[in-house]
Design a protein around this motif. Structure first.
Motif, mmCIF file in Angstrom:
data_model
loop_
_atom_site.group_PDB
_atom_site.id
_atom_site.type_symbol
_atom_site.label_atom_id
_atom_site.label_comp_id
_atom_site.label_asym_id
_atom_site.label_seq_id
_atom_site.Cartn_x
_atom_site.Cartn_y
_atom_site.Cartn_z
ATOM 1 N N LYS A 37 0.841 -1.198 0.000
ATOM 2 C CA LYS A 37 0.000 0.000 0.000
ATOM 3 C C LYS A 37 0.872 1.242 0.000
ATOM 4 O O LYS A 37 1.870 1.320 0.706
ATOM 5 C CB LYS A 37 -0.912 0.001 1.227
ATOM 6 N N GLU A 77 -4.571 0.619 -2.187
ATOM 7 C CA GLU A 77 -5.041 -0.369 -1.221
ATOM 8 C C GLU A 77 -3.955 -1.410 -0.969
ATOM 9 O O GLU A 77 -3.006 -1.539 -1.757
ATOM 10 C CB GLU A 77 -6.304 -1.072 -1.732
ATOM 11 N N ARG A 78 -4.095 -2.163 0.115
ATOM 12 C CA ARG A 78 -3.154 -3.246 0.376
ATOM 13 C C ARG A 78 -3.230 -4.275 -0.753
ATOM 14 O O ARG A 78 -4.306 -4.562 -1.256
ATOM 15 C CB ARG A 78 -3.471 -3.945 1.698
#
Length: 219
Positions: free
Chosen positions: A51, A133-134
């Motif tokens: 991320k 996002e991760r």
């Protein structure tokens, strides 16, 4: 509770913990099998961007030997992938250790797959959004072709996921991932043991143009 900011992480912790406990016997069997098979560490480690492009070390079960040519360069994937490795990769069992990355917070169960660090400088502004996002153990691109689709398609799926992230979408991806793993769908591209390298958007456009031209010539 905001799912993107809080609920997703809670879901990751609960499901990853349960999955690791359920898969612990398989994890231990593979650990000792690969320890003997590769005469050393059964794990494969590699730096990947997470991320916000923060670098972390991903862990997977090892499926390839570290064979090199006279120049010290690694041989092609199909030359290094062992018979045992093929079975483990086809069944996606090599991904099990990534549950540790999820528990540590480096990854999520669902998200854009973490690619190579060297690709960071090749992305355009839109493609770089995949790092908002991760990264995930599985993702929207994986259930829509995995390694059988083009890089451009893969990035489009990743960006769509980032923009439409929700609990319902994550659950859908998890269920479809399980079904794809059972069927062994989308493991590799035609002519490749694994997906070919991303060489930048210019290379992607040239590849698309060649495919279009080939289609015209075939007609």
């Amino acid at each position: 509770m905001n799912y993107r900011e809080f609920g997703k992480r809670v879901l990751d912790l609960i499901l990853a913990s349960l999955m690791f406990l359920i898969l612990l016997p398989v994890f231990l069997i593979l650990f000792f099998l690969l320890l003997i098979h590769f005469k050393g560490s059964p794990f494969f480690y590699q730096d990947r961007p997470g991320k916000n492009s923060k670098i972390f070390r991903i862990v997977k079960f090892k499926t390839m030997r570290d064979l090199t040519n006279s120049k010290g360069e690694l041989l092609s994937d199909d030359q290094r992938l062992t018979r045992v490795g093929k079975i483990i990769r086809k069944s996606s069992l090599d991904e099990i250790p990534q549950l540790i990355n999820v528990l540590k917070g480096d990854m999520s169960l669902v998200g854009p797959r973490p690619l190579l660090v060297e690709y960071l400088e090749l992305y355009d502004a839109d493609q770089a959004r995949r790092h908002e996002e991760r990264p995930g153990v599985t993702g929207w691109a994986q259930i829509n072709g995995r390694n059988t689709i083009s890089w451009q398609q893969k990035f489009e799926y990743d960006i769509w996921y980032v923009e439409n992230l929700s609990l319902a979408l994550d659950l859908k991806i998890l269920f479809r991932t399980l079904w794809n793993v059972i069927r062994g769908k989308g493991i590799s591209q035609q002519g490749h043991v694994t997906v070919g390298k991303f060489t930048g958007n210019q290379g992607e456009r040239m590849g698309a143009e060649r495919s279009t031209m080939e289609g015209v010539l075939e007609k």
